[in-house]
Design an enzyme around this catalytic site. Structure first.
Site, PDB file in Angstrom:
ATOM      1  N   HIS A 227      48.711  35.892  65.954  1.00  0.00           N
ATOM      2  CA  HIS A 227      48.763  34.455  66.453  1.00  0.00           C
ATOM      3  C   HIS A 227      47.553  34.062  67.252  1.00  0.00           C
ATOM      4  CE1 HIS A 227      50.888  34.995  69.785  1.00  0.00           C
ATOM      5  NE2 HIS A 227      50.310  34.088  70.485  1.00  0.00           N
ATOM      6  N   ASP A 260      53.635  39.634  63.871  1.00  0.00           N
ATOM      7  CA  ASP A 260      52.753  39.141  64.915  1.00  0.00           C
ATOM      8  C   ASP A 260      51.713  40.124  65.421  1.00  0.00           C
ATOM      9  OD1 ASP A 260      51.616  37.032  66.231  1.00  0.00           O
ATOM     10  OD2 ASP A 260      53.012  37.086  68.029  1.00  0.00           O
ATOM     11  N   SER A 342      48.635  36.435  75.376  1.00  0.00           N
ATOM     12  CA  SER A 342      49.202  36.895  74.150  1.00  0.00           C
ATOM     13  C   SER A 342      48.079  38.091  73.524  1.00  0.00           C
ATOM     14  CB  SER A 342      49.156  35.744  72.876  1.00  0.00           C
ATOM     15  OG  SER A 342      50.482  35.041  73.054  1.00  0.00           O
TER      16      SER A 342
END
Length: 499
Positions: A227, A260, A342
């Site tokens: 992402h 992910d 992230s």
């Protein structure tokens, strides 16, 4: 309903697992000087108390879209004491006695991340020290109690019988002379930061955000979240900036939306890259210390600390640009993780990567003026053992491979298991003919309650557990049918690529 892992996400019921279904978000101290006066000349300085050892600061994804986000605080300065304890005014009151040493500096315990630094031994005092020296020394002690100075030493006036000589006050050790031991947070951070990059992802229309990644191998591969790079994966621009400020263009080698996970490759990668060592996420225990490194809200090279607060936490999250979810059986940590963290590494106390920070639980969308919520101490990381398997596959073939049981399950949460749907996507059978589940005797309506020894509470929980394995692994499923419990052994099949 949704395909468990057969590419039928379009039919997914928008429910999420009992644990936050928050989508991962790539992101988007003062030290006071204590008040003091100048003492009358000729007074003898009182012996100071030892200054306390400095305590390390705890420190943390950003991307476009509503994704789970992945934030420093310093104690206020302590005053000399309440007015009632101040010495009386007048010449006889100088120099004032040094303030009491803060309670946290009594040496009664050793910091978690390393032993305290020893205070400098104090030399004998000369009786002719000036009052100015004593006052400055006392001020140094108070500042040390707040800012973590290691000590001081004061020079007497030059020349006998004269109080007009020069006065010098210096720290016993300057920061550059400080040795940070390998087992301390500072030591781990110093070793890891040069191998962590801040990723800037810009799509073709100018949209984008900031995330984090880390050096995976000496060839210039960078491991991060899907992402983080999804918006720039096709025709956008990607750059990776190291902690020394050097920036490199990068390109996507492969990405796995379901896991992910994504792998980038630096263009014109420099020589001498140092990959971060990979740990073993299977050996992680609840309570183990953690260190997270990332760029929360764009603040690159931020370090935060915490512990592993839970394991095998079922989490579903989205990339903010599609209705497809990622599923993980995550490591849960209370290390501060915010948008921009992230893709960054979650390290153990020895500096080995045990996970990739991917998502956080959040209360709401944030308060007034906030577009993204911050950390509330519930962060989730993809276990590094799973991430490594995915990364190797992406580097080798450029596409992910998913293990499957060959059945579509419903996605309602808290159903007491993963229920096999009545039918699959577009009217296809819920149990793939001649697939692993069919060969094991499973049927539509069966409720899977355990995957090996792990309790299955919902469809997302089952998918997260399946994806911690590889195609070809033999597993045991416990299920209920017509009120009766049974078990079935099956060999996991495979599906290539994201659908």
């Amino acid at each position: 309903m949704s395909t468990e892992n057969e590419g039928n996400e379009g039919n997914t019921v928008p429910s999420v697992p009992s644990v936050p279904s928050v989508p991962p978000v790539p992101a988007a101290a003062p030290e006071g000087t204590p008040p003091g006066g100048l003492p009358a000349a000729g007074a003898t300085p009182a012996p100071p108390a030892d200054a306390p050892t400095a305590q390390f600061p705890a420190a943390a994804a950003h991307q476009s879209g509503p994704e789970p986000s992945m934030p420093h605080h310093e104690q206020p300065q302590q005053p000399y004491g309440p007015p009632s304890q101040q010495p009386p005014a007048g010449p006889a009151s100088w120099p004032p006695p040094p303030p009491a040493v803060p309670s946290y500096a009594d040496g009664g315990g050793t910091p978690v991340w390393g032993a305290p630094a020893a205070a400098e031994p104090e030399g004998p005092r000369r009786r002719r020290a000036s009052g100015l020296i004593a006052a400055v020394a006392a001020a140094a002690l108070v500042a040390g109690g707040v800012g973590g100075a290691l000590g001081y030493w004061a020079a007497d006036s030059n020349g006998s019988g004269s109080s007009s000589g020069s006065t010098t006050v210096a720290a016993s050790n300057s920061p550059k002379d400080f040795k940070r031991e390998a087992g301390t947070v500072a030591g781990v951070a110093a070793n890891a930061l040069p191998s962590v990059v801040t990723i800037d992802a810009q799509s073709g229309d100018g949209e984008g955000g900031t995330g984090t990644g880390f050096v995976y191998d000496k060839e210039g591969h960078i491991l991060t979240n899907n992402h983080v790079v999804a918006s720039a994966a096709d025709n956008g621009q990607l750059t990776a900036t190291f902690s020394d400020g050097k920036k490199y263009d990068a390109e996507v080698v492969g990405r796995a939306q379901g896991y992910d996970v994504a792998v980038l490759k630096l263009k014109n990668a420099p020589d001498g890259l140092t990959p971060l060592p990979l740990g073993d996420s299977e050996k992680v225990a609840v309570g183990d210390s953690t260190i997270a490194i990332g760029a929360p809200f764009g603040l690159s090279n931020t370090v935060t600390t915490g512990i592993i607060s839970a394991k095998d936490r079922p989490v579903a999250s989205g990339d903010g640009s599609s209705n497809k979810n990622s599923y993980m059986s995550a490591l849960q940590t209370d290390a501060s993780i915010n948008p921009g963290n992230s893709g960054g590494p979650l390290l153990d106390a020895g500096g080995a990567v045990i996970g990739i920070n991917s998502a956080i639980q959040s209360t709401s969308g944030g308060g007034a003026g906030q577009s993204q919520a911050g950390s509330i101490g519930l962060g989730f990381a993809i276990p590094v053992n799973q991430a490594k398997n995915v990364a190797e596959q992406l580097i080798k073939t450029g596409q992910p491979v998913y293990p499957v049981i060959g059945a579509t399950v419903t996605m309602e949460e808290k159903t007491g298991g993963a229920t096999i749907s009545d039918q699959g996507a577009a009217g296809t059978p819920a149990v793939t003919p001649n697939g692993p589940a069919a060969k094991a005797g499973l049927k539509a309506g069966d409720v899977i309650t355990k995957f090996n020894d792990t309790v299955v509470e919902s469809g997302p929980t089952l998918i997260g557990e399946i994806w911690t394995h590889k195609p070809g692994d033999k597993v045991t499923l416990t299920y209920k049918r017509d009120g009766k419990t049974a078990t079935a052994e099956l060999v996991l099949g495979e599906r290539k690529g994201d659908s």
